[in-house]
Motif scaffolding. Structure first.
Motif, PDB file in Angstrom:
ATOM      1  N   GLY A   3       0.755  -1.244   0.048  1.00 31.08           N
ATOM      2  CA  GLY A   3      -0.026   0.055  -0.086  1.00 31.08           C
ATOM      3  C   GLY A   3       1.001   1.301  -0.133  1.00 31.08           C
ATOM      4  O   GLY A   3       0.535   2.147  -0.638  1.00 31.08           O
ATOM      5  N   SER A   4       1.796   1.449   0.737  1.00 26.38           N
ATOM      6  CA  SER A   4       2.800   2.530   0.563  1.00 26.38           C
ATOM      7  C   SER A   4       3.285   2.859  -0.712  1.00 26.38           C
ATOM      8  O   SER A   4       3.397   3.926  -0.985  1.00 26.38           O
ATOM      9  CB  SER A   4       3.747   2.313   1.781  1.00 26.38           C
ATOM     10  OG  SER A   4       4.760   1.300   1.334  1.00 26.38           O
ATOM     11  N   ARG A   5       3.477   1.711  -1.440  1.00 34.27           N
ATOM     12  CA  ARG A   5       4.187   2.075  -2.692  1.00 34.27           C
ATOM     13  C   ARG A   5       3.226   2.614  -3.792  1.00 34.27           C
ATOM     14  O   ARG A   5       3.537   3.373  -4.552  1.00 34.27           O
ATOM     15  CB  ARG A   5       4.803   0.452  -3.472  1.00 34.27           C
ATOM     16  CG  ARG A   5       5.309   0.815  -4.457  1.00 34.27           C
ATOM     17  CD  ARG A   5       5.923  -0.677  -5.077  1.00 34.27           C
ATOM     18  NE  ARG A   5       6.523  -0.620  -6.356  1.00 34.27           N
ATOM     19  CZ  ARG A   5       8.114  -0.305  -6.553  1.00 34.27           C
ATOM     20  NH1 ARG A   5       8.763   0.006  -5.193  1.00 34.27           N
ATOM     21  NH2 ARG A   5       8.433  -0.109  -7.739  1.00 34.27           N
ATOM     22  N   ILE A   6       1.775   2.156  -3.578  1.00 31.57           N
ATOM     23  CA  ILE A   6       0.819   2.632  -4.287  1.00 31.57           C
ATOM     24  C   ILE A   6       0.747   4.024  -3.799  1.00 31.57           C
ATOM     25  O   ILE A   6       0.358   4.928  -4.987  1.00 31.57           O
ATOM     26  CB  ILE A   6      -0.498   1.768  -4.076  1.00 31.57           C
ATOM     27  CG1 ILE A   6      -0.111   0.148  -4.655  1.00 31.57           C
ATOM     28  CG2 ILE A   6      -1.579   2.295  -4.915  1.00 31.57           C
ATOM     29  CD1 ILE A   6      -1.327  -0.814  -4.365  1.00 31.57           C
ATOM     30  N   VAL A   7       0.522   4.306  -2.696  1.00 34.72           N
ATOM     31  CA  VAL A   7       0.296   5.720  -2.399  1.00 34.72           C
ATOM     32  C   VAL A   7       1.673   6.740  -2.826  1.00 34.72           C
ATOM     33  O   VAL A   7       1.101   7.690  -3.423  1.00 34.72           O
ATOM     34  CB  VAL A   7       0.139   5.872  -0.916  1.00 34.72           C
ATOM     35  CG1 VAL A   7       0.278   7.318  -0.422  1.00 34.72           C
ATOM     36  CG2 VAL A   7      -0.905   5.027  -0.399  1.00 34.72           C
ATOM     37  N   ILE A   9       3.260   6.165  -5.526  1.00 33.76           N
ATOM     38  CA  ILE A   9       3.169   6.258  -7.135  1.00 33.76           C
ATOM     39  C   ILE A   9       1.999   7.190  -7.208  1.00 33.76           C
ATOM     40  O   ILE A   9       2.148   8.158  -8.165  1.00 33.76           O
ATOM     41  CB  ILE A   9       2.789   5.108  -7.749  1.00 33.76           C
ATOM     42  CG1 ILE A   9       3.985   4.020  -7.661  1.00 33.76           C
ATOM     43  CG2 ILE A   9       2.222   5.006  -9.151  1.00 33.76           C
ATOM     44  CD1 ILE A   9       3.772   2.458  -8.079  1.00 33.76           C
ATOM     45  N   ILE A  10       1.052   7.262  -6.467  1.00 38.04           N
ATOM     46  CA  ILE A  10      -0.216   8.291  -6.809  1.00 38.04           C
ATOM     47  C   ILE A  10       0.120   9.533  -6.640  1.00 38.04           C
ATOM     48  O   ILE A  10       0.136  10.761  -7.342  1.00 38.04           O
ATOM     49  CB  ILE A  10      -1.370   7.967  -5.910  1.00 38.04           C
ATOM     50  CG1 ILE A  10      -2.043   6.600  -6.318  1.00 38.04           C
ATOM     51  CG2 ILE A  10      -2.418   8.828  -5.922  1.00 38.04           C
ATOM     52  CD1 ILE A  10      -3.019   5.901  -5.439  1.00 38.04           C
ATOM     53  N   ILE A  11       1.165   9.851  -5.540  1.00 32.99           N
ATOM     54  CA  ILE A  11       1.861  10.975  -5.140  1.00 32.99           C
ATOM     55  C   ILE A  11       2.419  11.638  -6.053  1.00 32.99           C
ATOM     56  O   ILE A  11       2.531  12.736  -6.669  1.00 32.99           O
ATOM     57  CB  ILE A  11       2.428  11.020  -3.734  1.00 32.99           C
ATOM     58  CG1 ILE A  11       1.370  10.706  -2.686  1.00 32.99           C
ATOM     59  CG2 ILE A  11       3.077  12.362  -3.452  1.00 32.99           C
ATOM     60  CD1 ILE A  11       2.057  10.526  -1.294  1.00 32.99           C
ATOM     61  N   VAL A  12       3.352  10.763  -6.922  1.00 30.65           N
ATOM     62  CA  VAL A  12       4.282  11.301  -7.918  1.00 30.65           C
ATOM     63  C   VAL A  12       3.447  11.633  -8.901  1.00 30.65           C
ATOM     64  O   VAL A  12       3.654  12.564  -9.689  1.00 30.65           O
ATOM     65  CB  VAL A  12       5.380  10.046  -8.199  1.00 30.65           C
ATOM     66  CG1 VAL A  12       6.078  10.314  -9.325  1.00 30.65           C
ATOM     67  CG2 VAL A  12       6.183   9.871  -7.007  1.00 30.65           C
ATOM     68  N   ILE A  17       1.339  15.792 -12.694  1.00 34.01           N
ATOM     69  CA  ILE A  17       0.061  16.469 -13.159  1.00 34.01           C
ATOM     70  C   ILE A  17       0.053  17.962 -13.081  1.00 34.01           C
ATOM     71  O   ILE A  17      -0.305  18.775 -13.685  1.00 34.01           O
ATOM     72  CB  ILE A  17      -1.041  15.754 -12.483  1.00 34.01           C
ATOM     73  CG1 ILE A  17      -1.399  14.329 -13.506  1.00 34.01           C
ATOM     74  CG2 ILE A  17      -2.316  16.515 -13.074  1.00 34.01           C
ATOM     75  CD1 ILE A  17      -2.314  13.508 -12.888  1.00 34.01           C
ATOM     76  N   ALA A  18       0.461  18.083 -11.516  1.00 31.55           N
ATOM     77  CA  ALA A  18       0.429  19.463 -11.219  1.00 31.55           C
ATOM     78  C   ALA A  18       1.452  20.360 -12.064  1.00 31.55           C
ATOM     79  O   ALA A  18       1.176  21.446 -12.441  1.00 31.55           O
ATOM     80  CB  ALA A  18       0.485  19.626  -9.860  1.00 31.55           C
ATOM     81  N   LEU A  19       2.771  19.833 -12.133  1.00 32.32           N
ATOM     82  CA  LEU A  19       3.889  20.343 -12.825  1.00 32.32           C
ATOM     83  C   LEU A  19       3.324  20.570 -14.303  1.00 32.32           C
ATOM     84  O   LEU A  19       3.724  21.860 -14.786  1.00 32.32           O
ATOM     85  CB  LEU A  19       5.249  19.638 -12.693  1.00 32.32           C
ATOM     86  CG  LEU A  19       5.762  19.681 -11.250  1.00 32.32           C
ATOM     87  CD1 LEU A  19       7.215  18.870 -11.081  1.00 32.32           C
ATOM     88  CD2 LEU A  19       6.136  21.109 -10.834  1.00 32.32           C
ATOM     89  N   GLY A  20       2.816  19.686 -14.891  1.00 31.60           N
ATOM     90  CA  GLY A  20       2.471  19.801 -16.094  1.00 31.60           C
ATOM     91  C   GLY A  20       1.566  21.071 -16.405  1.00 31.60           C
ATOM     92  O   GLY A  20       1.234  21.637 -17.502  1.00 31.60           O
ATOM     93  N   TYR A  21       0.428  20.985 -15.432  1.00 33.48           N
ATOM     94  CA  TYR A  21      -0.689  21.867 -15.445  1.00 33.48           C
ATOM     95  C   TYR A  21       0.142  23.245 -15.492  1.00 33.48           C
ATOM     96  O   TYR A  21      -0.241  24.358 -16.198  1.00 33.48           O
ATOM     97  CB  TYR A  21      -1.758  21.475 -14.562  1.00 33.48           C
ATOM     98  CG  TYR A  21      -2.864  22.619 -14.464  1.00 33.48           C
ATOM     99  CD1 TYR A  21      -2.671  23.659 -13.562  1.00 33.48           C
ATOM    100  CD2 TYR A  21      -3.770  22.555 -15.519  1.00 33.48           C
ATOM    101  CE1 TYR A  21      -3.924  24.322 -13.461  1.00 33.48           C
ATOM    102  CE2 TYR A  21      -4.951  23.681 -15.560  1.00 33.48           C
ATOM    103  CZ  TYR A  21      -4.656  24.508 -14.551  1.00 33.48           C
ATOM    104  OH  TYR A  21      -5.860  25.546 -14.372  1.00 33.48           O
TER     105      TYR A  21
END
Length: 208
Positions: A3-7, A9-12, A17-21
């Protein structure tokens, strides 16, 4: 995966997405700003509409001929008669004097004064009517009177203007004149009888 790895990945992914936006939004904003600065505003005035000349009237193929009225008849007056002139003007005729006929003469006047009618007769009657009072006193004399004679010839008034000296004889003389005296009355111009005045005297003489 844990679960920590998935979190992680989501954060990254969200960071990407925020940087691209942010990158896309910043680049778009700067590009729009530069484009706005390069664009210059120009007011374009529309030229006024051209005035077109009115369309020419439609051409008629064969216009109708004009209406020509016949000329009015000309009355030729005959030549006036020649004027005769006189070198000299005759003098005017003398005016005719009309004298009115003379007026008829006035009829002669028929006026006249009063005159006694049969004086001796009526004077004798007056003298014969001797007043008794004058006889007793032996009175005599001449009475002169002014009398008024009417249109009928009779004495209408009597006034003693010269006394005989006897009142009896004066009264008897006026009384006798009005009773016995007769006159032809006076006439006017037309011959009509009118009243008039005259004088008359009566003489009284005592009988023998």
């Amino acid at each position: 995966m844990s679960g920590s790895r998935i979190v992680a990945i989501i954060i990254v992914a969200l960071i990407h997405i925020a940087l691209g936006y942010a990158l896309v939004t910043g680049l778009a904003y700067s590009a729009v700003k530069k484009a706005i600065e390069r664009v210059t505003t120009v007011d374009i005035k529309e030229p006024p509409p051209e005035k077109k000349p009115p369309p020419p009237p439609p051409k008629q193929d064969n216009p109708p001929p004009p209406i020509v009225a016949p000329p009015p008849p000309i009355n030729i007056a005959p030549a006036p008669p020649p004027i005769q002139t006189q070198p000299t003007i005759p003098p005017p005729a003398p005016p005719v004097l009309r004298v009115p006929p003379p007026a008829p003469p006035a009829p002669p006047s028929r006026a006249r004064g009063a005159s006694p009618d049969n004086l001796q007769r009526w004077a004798a009657r007056i003298q014969g009517d001797y007043p008794s009072a004058a006889l007793r006193r032996n009175e005599s004399g001449t009475v002169t009177m002014q009398i008024t004679i009417g249109a009928d010839g009779r004495v209408q008034g009597c006034n003693v203007i010269r006394s005989s000296g006897s009142s009896s004889l004066d009264d008897a003389a006026c009384r006798g004149m009005q009773r016995y005296a007769r006159y032809n009355p006076a006439l006017n111009d037309a011959g009509d009888p009118v009243s008039s005045t005259t004088s008359q005297s009566i003489r009284y003489v005592l009988p023998d």
